[in-house]
Enzyme design. Structure first.
Site, short mmCIF file in Angstrom:
data_model
loop_
_atom_site.label_atom_id
_atom_site.label_comp_id
_atom_site.label_asym_id
_atom_site.label_seq_id
_atom_site.Cartn_x
_atom_site.Cartn_y
_atom_site.Cartn_z
N ASP A 89 0.86 -1.18 0.00
CA ASP A 89 0.00 0.00 0.00
C ASP A 89 0.89 1.23 0.00
O ASP A 89 1.75 1.39 0.88
CB ASP A 89 -0.91 0.02 1.23
CG ASP A 89 -2.01 -1.03 1.16
OD1 ASP A 89 -2.02 -1.82 0.20
OD2 ASP A 89 -2.86 -1.06 2.07
N ASP A 148 -15.44 -4.22 -2.03
CA ASP A 148 -15.15 -3.98 -0.62
C ASP A 148 -16.48 -3.81 0.10
O ASP A 148 -17.30 -2.97 -0.30
CB ASP A 148 -14.32 -2.72 -0.46
CG ASP A 148 -13.08 -2.72 -1.37
OD1 ASP A 148 -12.52 -3.82 -1.58
OD2 ASP A 148 -12.70 -1.65 -1.86
#
Length: 244
Positions: A10, A128
């Site tokens: 990330d 998500d």
């Protein structure tokens, strides 16, 4: 087909970080050299590296130069998401050497865009969710779209990446039952994300099987981030667990 490991990087401001449940206020920094991290994953045997551009996802710049450096430095394929909102975004990433892009909020808003982008580069649709409701805008908004309805909207998707937001970055274990239910309603490859804390979680995901007519469906892959960075296990051990 053997389940793939997608070790995650990330990116925020060019650094490797992890967030808890997508909250930018709950960030932990891990490295200032994302290329070296990616190379370590590939050198350990990972066939894929999963890269998330948190700045692009938040609409605050991007890390595409870093993504390009990663893609050109590693032997593994690179799958990247965060801020992929248009055909131009996807084309830039394809030109950078990325093998597959991940589209989340933009895909929820405009399912047809996935079919357009898929003509340029493979697309994984990021689903998500909180309690089965797909979230958008950096996980800040609910969409009223359920997971079960969403999987029928993307005939051009090469995969679905399913993240249980409540488990992401929390080392709380994966949502086995939810993933099993999803496998029962779609033949598109499903990649699990969120919650993996130990090798037993990987073995449990590896062993998920669902009968669908004459076929048996299994998970295509798993994305792992924090457990690797926190030293719960390394990439080599994870690959062994998925092969065993």
């Amino acid at each position: 087909m053997r389940m793939k490991l997608f070790p995650a990087i990330d990116l925020r401001g060019g650094h490797v970080v992890r967030l808890e449940q997508g909250d930018f206020a709950r960030e932990t920094g891990y490295s200032d050299d994302p290329v070296a991290v990616a190379k370590s994953f590939a050198d350990a045997g990972a066939e894929w590296v999963h890269v998330v551009d948190l700045d692009a996802a938040a609409g605050k710049g991007n890390n595409r130069v870093v993504v390009q450096r990663i893609a050109r430095a590693v032997s593994a394929k690179v799958q990247t998401g965060g801020g992929v909102r248009s055909l131009d975004d996807a084309q830039q990433l394809a030109d950078a050497g990325v093998s597959r892009v991940v589209m989340g909020s933009a895909a929820v808003r405009d399912p047809d865009l996935v079919s357009t982008v898929a003509k340029v580069i493979d697309v994984a649709v990021g689903l998500d969710h909180r309690n089965g409701e797909v979230a958008t805008d950096g996980w800040l908004r609910g969409s009223s779209l359920t997971l079960s309805a969403a999987v029928g909207q993307y005939p051009s998707a090469s995969a679905f990446i399913v993240t249980d937001i409540s488990r992401d970055g929390m080392l709380a274990g994966p949502d086995i039952e939810g993933l099993r239910e999803l496998l029962s309603i779609t033949g598109v490859p499903v990649i699990a994300s969120g919650g993996v804390a130990e090798l037993s979680d990987l073995r449990e995901l590896r062993d998920v099987r669902v009968a669908a007519g004459d076929d048996v469906r299994t998970l295509a892959g798993v994305i792992v981030g924090k457990a690797i960075y926190e030293g719960c296990f390394d990439v080599r051990d994870a690959l062994k667990a998925l092969r065993a």
